[in-house]
Design a protein around this motif. Structure first.
Motif, PDB file in Angstrom:
ATOM      1  N   GLN A   1     -17.372   6.196   2.989  1.00 42.80           N
ATOM      2  CA  GLN A   1     -17.561   4.768   2.769  1.00 42.80           C
ATOM      3  C   GLN A   1     -16.472   3.938   3.449  1.00 42.80           C
ATOM      4  O   GLN A   1     -16.696   2.788   3.827  1.00 42.80           O
ATOM      5  CB  GLN A   1     -17.559   4.465   1.269  1.00 42.80           C
ATOM      6  N   LEU A   2     -15.296   4.537   3.620  1.00 41.06           N
ATOM      7  CA  LEU A   2     -14.172   3.816   4.221  1.00 41.06           C
ATOM      8  C   LEU A   2     -14.063   4.043   5.721  1.00 41.06           C
ATOM      9  O   LEU A   2     -13.208   3.455   6.383  1.00 41.06           O
ATOM     10  CB  LEU A   2     -12.854   4.256   3.553  1.00 41.06           C
ATOM     11  N   TYR A   3     -14.905   4.913   6.277  1.00 37.90           N
ATOM     12  CA  TYR A   3     -14.800   5.266   7.695  1.00 37.90           C
ATOM     13  C   TYR A   3     -15.027   4.032   8.566  1.00 37.90           C
ATOM     14  O   TYR A   3     -15.983   3.276   8.372  1.00 37.90           O
ATOM     15  CB  TYR A   3     -15.812   6.358   8.060  1.00 37.90           C
ATOM     16  N   ASN A   4     -14.137   3.820   9.539  1.00 35.26           N
ATOM     17  CA  ASN A   4     -14.193   2.662  10.433  1.00 35.26           C
ATOM     18  C   ASN A   4     -14.949   3.064  11.701  1.00 35.26           C
ATOM     19  O   ASN A   4     -14.410   3.762  12.572  1.00 35.26           O
ATOM     20  CB  ASN A   4     -12.777   2.199  10.779  1.00 35.26           C
TER      21      ASN A   4
ATOM     22  N   GLN B   1     -16.235   9.369  -0.740  1.00 35.35           N
ATOM     23  CA  GLN B   1     -15.389   8.185  -0.794  1.00 35.35           C
ATOM     24  C   GLN B   1     -14.827   7.846   0.579  1.00 35.35           C
ATOM     25  O   GLN B   1     -14.752   6.681   0.967  1.00 35.35           O
ATOM     26  CB  GLN B   1     -14.249   8.412  -1.785  1.00 35.35           C
ATOM     27  N   LYS B   2     -14.460   8.879   1.352  1.00 35.69           N
ATOM     28  CA  LYS B   2     -13.908   8.647   2.678  1.00 35.69           C
ATOM     29  C   LYS B   2     -14.991   8.193   3.647  1.00 35.69           C
ATOM     30  O   LYS B   2     -14.715   7.378   4.551  1.00 35.69           O
ATOM     31  CB  LYS B   2     -13.250   9.935   3.190  1.00 35.69           C
TER      32      LYS B   2
ATOM     33  N   GLN C   1       0.826  -1.196   0.000  1.00 35.97           N
ATOM     34  CA  GLN C   1       0.000   0.000   0.000  1.00 35.97           C
ATOM     35  C   GLN C   1       0.868   1.257   0.000  1.00 35.97           C
ATOM     36  O   GLN C   1       0.587   2.221  -0.715  1.00 35.97           O
ATOM     37  CB  GLN C   1      -0.921   0.008   1.223  1.00 35.97           C
TER      38      GLN C   1
END
Length: 440
Positions: free
Chosen positions: A424-427, A421-422, A326
């Motif tokens: 959707q990736l938020y934990n 987009q962020k 990554q």
């Protein structure tokens, strides 16, 4: 088996042994250092540098020894504009003192007793007419008599000796083209030799072990312009020893003429020379043409250093884990602070160009370097990059550093304020706080 301090220190010094090998150092050994009980250890350490393949020009001074000899002889030490006036009687004593010190230093460098650091050392100490002097003459009606200055340096002659593994030893007395001798300052000789030889370092000693700040701490690094301001302040305060001020003046001239680094260290601290040259942070003050710390974009070659920096924080749960693969894909987003080949700080600017927003992420600073707020340096750089890309907002996610971000102008925000987009990736398990900084 536990790693000992010796093994750890030796491993840390190895890159510097390799970096210094074959380089040219001009070491200025003032009379104050020669008079110290630890002088023998300093000579041993200088000999060690020679054994490691470093080319040494050793310039010695004799100011306190000369003053003491004059006092014993009942002669006054006269000065004009801080330069000694060397009349006939004074010069006779100066030549005696300088000659005796040259013999003493040569004898020390020739020692090879068993059970001493000099055992097995075979140093060819060479002295000669490498410096050609000229008289200072008369200034404002004051005749300097036998006081002089450097006219030229026999660079080729010095290099021949250094290339033959010899150590060149120079004192404060130099001859002129007319066959006369003149009294020069060790600082001027060391400076001119370092400049003409294009030396890699010039090193000096003082009682203070460096340049002292107003807070009483040693200033680790100075640029020439900053050093000039410090010198002027110290001269007005009259709180700095003569050796420090003399070297500071010499180092400013040397750095501005192209000598990359000048170091001022303690002649009282045992091993100060080795600690300064073979450890990452040193022990004294160094003057540099450019800062030893470099803020720059990261490259693929930096991935190992970045991983070493962020892995402990990932293990503590302070950073989201990133694989090497990554990082390779995202390396263009990263900026870092490097010192002596070590990555001591990093951060990333992740782009969300469609929404003109950037993310300030993966902020990490080496634990040994958290006292100078390098995180702020990284943030300032990222803000500049974001503004150049015409982003209107910079956001960050954090679980532990909320107050740090608030102190730097960020405000609390919500997940809904993040780019789509962020979001959707938020934990949601980490429950990181969202902070945003307006760049408008």
């Amino acid at each position: 088996m536990r790693t000992t301090e010796l093994v750890s220190g030796f491993r840390q010094s190895a890159p510097y042994v390799n970096a210094h090998r074959g380089k040219t150092f001009v070491v200025m050994l003032g009379g104050e250092a020669i008079a110290q009980p630890g002088f023998r250890s300093i000579i041993n350490d200088i000999a060690l540098l020679n054994s490691l393949g470093i080319k040494i020009v050793l310039v010695y001074g004799a100011r306190p020894q000369i003053n003491q000899a004059l006092q014993h002889a009942g002669l006054d030490a006269s000065y004009h504009k801080r330069v000694r006036i060397t009349d006939d009687d004074t010069f006779q004593l100066i030549k005696q003192v300088a000659g005796a010190l040259q013999l003493d230093i040569t004898a020390r460098l020739s020692m090879s007793l068993s059970n001493t650091p000099m055992q097995g050392a075979q140093i060819n100490v060479v002295s000669g007419n490498f410096v050609i002097a000229q008289p200072l003459g008369v200034d404002e009606g004051i005749d300097y008599c036998h006081s002089g200055r450097v006219r030229r340096i026999d660079v080729q002659g010095i290099r021949r000796q250094l290339d033959s593994n010899g150590m060149v030893l120079m004192g404060p007395i130099a001859a002129s083209v007319t066959g006369e001798s003149f009294n020069l300052t060790a600082e001027e000789i060391a400076t001119q030799v370092a400049i003409k030889l294009k030396a890699d370092k010039m090193i000096g000693f003082s009682a203070d072990g460096g340049i002292i700040s107003d807070d009483g701490d040693i200033i680790p690094e100075l640029l020439p312009n900053d050093a000039e301001q410090v010198m002027q302040r110290l001269e007005l305060q009259d709180c700095c020893c003569a050796a420090s001020l003399a070297f500071l003046h010499a180092a400013i001239s040397a750095c501005r003429a192209g000598v990359p680094r000048c170091h001022l260290i303690s002649h009282n601290a045992d091993g100060a020379l080795l600690q300064e040259l073979f450890s990452r942070d040193g022990i004294g003050t160094q003057m540099v043409n450019e800062s030893a710390e470099k803020l720059r974009p990261a490259t693929i070659a930096d991935i190992g250093g970045i991983l070493d920096l962020i892995r402990p924080l990932e293990q503590q749960g302070l950073l989201v884990r990133r694989s090497r693969e990554q990082l390779e894909m995202e390396i263009d987003y990263f900026v870092l602070i490097e010192k002596e080949g070590l990555v001591i700080g990093c951060a990333a600017l992740y782009p969300f160009a469609d929404e003109q927003v950037g993310e300030f992420a993966c902020v990490a600073v080496h634990p040994d370097y958290r006292d100078a707020d390098r995180g702020s340096v990284l943030l300032k750089y990222v803000i500049q990059q974001a503004k150049q890309r015409r982003y209107h907002t910079l956001f960050a996610l954090t679980t532990r550093s909320i107050h740090w971000f608030l102190e730097h102008g960020f405000e609390l925000a919500t997940v809904e304020d993040l780019p789509a987009q962020k979001q959707q990736l938020y934990n949601y398990q980490r429950k990181s706080k969202v902070l945003a900084l307006s760049l408008a």
